[in-house]
Design an enzyme around this catalytic site. Sequence first.
Site, PDB file in Angstrom:
ATOM      1  N   LYS A 149       0.802  -1.195   0.000  1.00  0.00           N
ATOM      2  CA  LYS A 149       0.000   0.000   0.000  1.00  0.00           C
ATOM      3  C   LYS A 149       0.850   1.267   0.000  1.00  0.00           C
ATOM      4  O   LYS A 149       0.387   2.331  -0.374  1.00  0.00           O
ATOM      5  CB  LYS A 149      -0.842   0.042   1.290  1.00  0.00           C
ATOM      6  N   GLY A 150       2.077   1.136   0.503  1.00  0.00           N
ATOM      7  CA  GLY A 150       2.885   2.324   0.819  1.00  0.00           C
ATOM      8  C   GLY A 150       3.059   3.308  -0.316  1.00  0.00           C
ATOM      9  O   GLY A 150       3.360   4.476  -0.097  1.00  0.00           O
ATOM     10  N   ASP A 204       7.723   2.429  -2.826  1.00  0.00           N
ATOM     11  CA  ASP A 204       7.881   3.453  -1.809  1.00  0.00           C
ATOM     12  C   ASP A 204       9.325   3.499  -1.292  1.00  0.00           C
ATOM     13  O   ASP A 204       9.979   4.518  -1.337  1.00  0.00           O
ATOM     14  CB  ASP A 204       6.881   3.246  -0.650  1.00  0.00           C
ATOM     15  N   ASP A 207      14.706  -1.308   0.902  1.00  0.00           N
ATOM     16  CA  ASP A 207      15.478  -1.473   2.126  1.00  0.00           C
ATOM     17  C   ASP A 207      16.495  -2.595   1.874  1.00  0.00           C
ATOM     18  O   ASP A 207      17.538  -2.363   1.274  1.00  0.00           O
ATOM     19  CB  ASP A 207      14.448  -1.801   3.217  1.00  0.00           C
ATOM     20  N   LYS A 235      17.108   3.114   0.968  1.00  0.00           N
ATOM     21  CA  LYS A 235      17.854   2.929   2.221  1.00  0.00           C
ATOM     22  C   LYS A 235      19.049   2.043   1.905  1.00  0.00           C
ATOM     23  O   LYS A 235      19.121   0.886   2.286  1.00  0.00           O
ATOM     24  CB  LYS A 235      16.938   2.266   3.258  1.00  0.00           C
ATOM     25  N   PHE A 256      14.168   3.906  10.666  1.00  0.00           N
ATOM     26  CA  PHE A 256      12.807   3.536  10.270  1.00  0.00           C
ATOM     27  C   PHE A 256      11.999   4.801   9.999  1.00  0.00           C
ATOM     28  O   PHE A 256      11.851   5.646  10.874  1.00  0.00           O
ATOM     29  CB  PHE A 256      12.147   2.684  11.350  1.00  0.00           C
ATOM     30  N   VAL A 257      11.479   4.912   8.796  1.00  0.00           N
ATOM     31  CA  VAL A 257      10.785   6.145   8.417  1.00  0.00           C
ATOM     32  C   VAL A 257       9.296   5.887   8.187  1.00  0.00           C
ATOM     33  O   VAL A 257       8.895   4.780   7.835  1.00  0.00           O
ATOM     34  CB  VAL A 257      11.412   6.775   7.155  1.00  0.00           C
ATOM     35  N   ASP A 263       3.987   3.357   6.622  1.00  0.00           N
ATOM     36  CA  ASP A 263       3.333   3.170   7.918  1.00  0.00           C
ATOM     37  C   ASP A 263       4.270   2.589   8.967  1.00  0.00           C
ATOM     38  O   ASP A 263       5.349   2.073   8.664  1.00  0.00           O
ATOM     39  CB  ASP A 263       2.158   2.195   7.774  1.00  0.00           C
TER      40      ASP A 263
END
Length: 283
Positions: A149-150, A204, A207, A235, A256-257, A263
């Site tokens: 969803k991000g 989004d 990582d 990241k 962590f953003v 979210d």
Amino acid sequence: MEFAHESEAEFARILDFYGISWLYEPSSFPLRRKGERILEAFTPDFFLPDLNLYVELTTLRQKLTTEKNRKVRLLRELYPQVNIKLLNRRDYLRLLAKYGYGPPDAKKVPEIDRVLASARQIQRRVAELGAQISRDYSGQAPVAVGILKGVFFFMADLLRHTSLPVSVDFMAISSYEGDSGGAVKILKDLDLSITDQHVLLVEDIVDTGMTLNRVLERLRSHRPASLKVCALLDKRARRLVDVPLDYVGFEVPDEFVVGYGLDYQQRYRNLPFIGVLKQEALS
Ligand code: 5GP
């Protein structure tokens, strides 16, 4: 398989979930010798053959971490061809937090520590990306594929800034949840055919790269004419799988953003900026 620590078993389950093969403690590297005798050796916890990467987890006390750091430094000096990554307690907790293992007490759900990208900075950068994509795909009608969803804020804003006859599609994939077994599942597949189409995958945040790696494999199997990746956030410091990113909004530090679609346990998505959650919230 017998693991020395539960954290190693959990890490192995995460790798299984993302279809990344691993070997547990497959090799020992001599660090100090006296003649024929090996005085000191180092055995990294995992080897990931597909990525040619050794991983050492250090979720233990600081003193032991310092000792491991020393060994990893020595290993890198003696065996420069060996690719090794040390995941410390902080990295490991973040990895877990990402999969929903947050602080046990909901009241401790943190507030924002600081803003990394303001709403205005995001809008400026997204407009630049949109313009660049419009230039690069000039004369083409690409299919933009977002991973839910991000990505929903980013995808909407990015496409508003492109001047192309673009089609839009979304995929939803399951994320890792404890030891439930299985592998990444497609919860919502593409509606459109992408065979022979120019595909722009929009993400989004990248990582470890494990999600993107899996999605790219899947998209490639449809034989698109081309496949590029646009990620709002990179990241990079945490990458395990080396996935190529063609367009990047911002590089973010190893923290962590949340916000602008991202979210923490389903909250904070509606923040118009991207911020860092307070450290204590994740430990
Ligand atoms: P990867 O497979 O590259 O490790 O993880 C990618 C996914 O993890 C992203 O699509 C996102 O859902 C989640 N993720 C990774 N880092 C963060 C972060 O700092 N904040 C949030 N909210 N999600 C993250």
